[in-house]
Scaffold this motif. Structure first.
Motif, PDB file in Angstrom:
ATOM      1  N   GLU A  59       0.827  -1.214   0.000  1.00 58.55           N
ATOM      2  CA  GLU A  59       0.000   0.000   0.000  1.00 58.55           C
ATOM      3  C   GLU A  59       0.859   1.261   0.000  1.00 58.55           C
ATOM      4  O   GLU A  59       0.478   2.276  -0.578  1.00 58.55           O
ATOM      5  CB  GLU A  59      -0.955  -0.016   1.191  1.00 58.55           C
ATOM      6  CG  GLU A  59      -2.058  -1.047   1.038  1.00 58.55           C
ATOM      7  CD  GLU A  59      -2.872  -1.289   2.300  1.00 58.55           C
ATOM      8  OE1 GLU A  59      -2.523  -0.718   3.364  1.00 58.55           O
ATOM      9  OE2 GLU A  59      -3.842  -2.059   2.224  1.00 58.55           O
ATOM     10  N   ASN A  60       2.030   1.196   0.626  1.00 55.65           N
ATOM     11  CA  ASN A  60       2.907   2.362   0.717  1.00 55.65           C
ATOM     12  C   ASN A  60       3.863   2.517  -0.452  1.00 55.65           C
ATOM     13  O   ASN A  60       4.334   3.624  -0.717  1.00 55.65           O
ATOM     14  CB  ASN A  60       3.698   2.327   2.032  1.00 55.65           C
ATOM     15  CG  ASN A  60       2.812   2.655   3.200  1.00 55.65           C
ATOM     16  OD1 ASN A  60       2.324   3.776   3.305  1.00 55.65           O
ATOM     17  ND2 ASN A  60       2.566   1.692   4.054  1.00 55.65           N
ATOM     18  N   HIS A  61       4.185   1.411  -1.138  1.00 50.59           N
ATOM     19  CA  HIS A  61       5.192   1.474  -2.198  1.00 50.59           C
ATOM     20  C   HIS A  61       4.677   1.104  -3.587  1.00 50.59           C
ATOM     21  O   HIS A  61       5.283   1.503  -4.573  1.00 50.59           O
ATOM     22  CB  HIS A  61       6.368   0.540  -1.867  1.00 50.59           C
ATOM     23  CG  HIS A  61       7.098   0.926  -0.626  1.00 50.59           C
ATOM     24  ND1 HIS A  61       7.889   2.044  -0.517  1.00 50.59           N
ATOM     25  CD2 HIS A  61       7.155   0.322   0.584  1.00 50.59           C
ATOM     26  CE1 HIS A  61       8.405   2.112   0.704  1.00 50.59           C
ATOM     27  NE2 HIS A  61       7.974   1.093   1.392  1.00 50.59           N
ATOM     28  N   GLU A  64       0.175   2.810  -5.662  1.00 50.42           N
ATOM     29  CA  GLU A  64       0.039   4.008  -6.490  1.00 50.42           C
ATOM     30  C   GLU A  64       0.035   3.650  -7.979  1.00 50.42           C
ATOM     31  O   GLU A  64      -0.713   4.236  -8.759  1.00 50.42           O
ATOM     32  CB  GLU A  64       1.174   4.984  -6.197  1.00 50.42           C
ATOM     33  CG  GLU A  64       1.111   6.248  -7.022  1.00 50.42           C
ATOM     34  CD  GLU A  64       2.249   7.202  -6.731  1.00 50.42           C
ATOM     35  OE1 GLU A  64       2.493   8.067  -7.590  1.00 50.42           O
ATOM     36  OE2 GLU A  64       2.885   7.097  -5.680  1.00 50.42           O
ATOM     37  N   CYS A  65       0.834   2.694  -8.372  1.00 53.23           N
ATOM     38  CA  CYS A  65       0.900   2.287  -9.780  1.00 53.23           C
ATOM     39  C   CYS A  65       0.067   1.037 -10.067  1.00 53.23           C
ATOM     40  O   CYS A  65      -0.588   0.958 -11.104  1.00 53.23           O
ATOM     41  CB  CYS A  65       2.344   2.024 -10.186  1.00 53.23           C
ATOM     42  SG  CYS A  65       3.374   3.519 -10.173  1.00 53.23           S
ATOM     43  N   GLU A  68      -5.163  -0.533  -5.906  1.00 50.66           N
ATOM     44  CA  GLU A  68      -5.475  -1.193  -4.641  1.00 50.66           C
ATOM     45  C   GLU A  68      -5.603  -2.685  -4.859  1.00 50.66           C
ATOM     46  O   GLU A  68      -6.185  -3.127  -5.846  1.00 50.66           O
ATOM     47  CB  GLU A  68      -6.786  -0.641  -4.080  1.00 50.66           C
ATOM     48  CG  GLU A  68      -6.610   0.692  -3.384  1.00 50.66           C
ATOM     49  CD  GLU A  68      -7.849   1.051  -2.593  1.00 50.66           C
ATOM     50  OE1 GLU A  68      -8.448   0.176  -1.953  1.00 50.66           O
ATOM     51  OE2 GLU A  68      -8.200   2.234  -2.643  1.00 50.66           O
TER      52      GLU A  68
END
Length: 141
Positions: A59-61, A64-65, A68
């Motif tokens: 979720e942190n790394h 974004e790409c 989810e």
């Protein structure tokens, strides 16, 4: 000029069904893992806490790409695709460590090894594609 404007507008189309149809990702990088890497087992493969820790890291790394829960996005493919889910843990670890910078996948070798294995454990826990627009998905109606 009109062609450039049309291409830019097409890339910003928010409709997921269009995104799913037009984003045919190439998973051949997975086939490039050296045999030694492919055969490497995940030392955290049986650790139930590793998937939870891996989810936090994802979720942190990665989200974004990759979107989810790894369903894919505009920048990166679904990690629930059969090519990824059928890849060995060692192959996923190798790709995570090496990256595919020419395609926008960063090198994550600076993450501690245990954290990279936790991400691999999480990816393997996701299972197959859960995209309802994909007729091959187990959740398709």
């Amino acid at each position: 000029m009109l062609l450039v404007g049309s291409l830019c507008a097409a890339q910003k189309d928010p409709r997921p069904e269009k995104l799913a149809k037009n984003n045919a990702y190439d998973y051949t990088e997975l086939t490039k893992a050296p045999e030694k890497a492919r055969l490497k087992p995940n030392p955290l493969g049986k650790d139930p806490d590793a998937a939870t820790a891996g989810q936090f890291l994802f979720e942190n790394h990665c989200a974004e790409c990759h979107g989810e829960a790894g369903i894919g996005g505009k920048k990166a493919p679904s990690l629930r695709a059969p090519e990824v889910q059928n890849a060995s843990p060692g192959t996923l670890f190798w790709l995570l460590t090496s990256g595919v910078t020419r395609k926008g996948m960063p090198v994550w070798s600076k993450l501690p090894e245990a954290q990279r294995w936790q991400i691999v454990r999480y990816l393997k826990s996701l299972g197959p594609d859960a995209n309802p627009n994909n007729p091959a998905s187990p959740t398709a109606q």
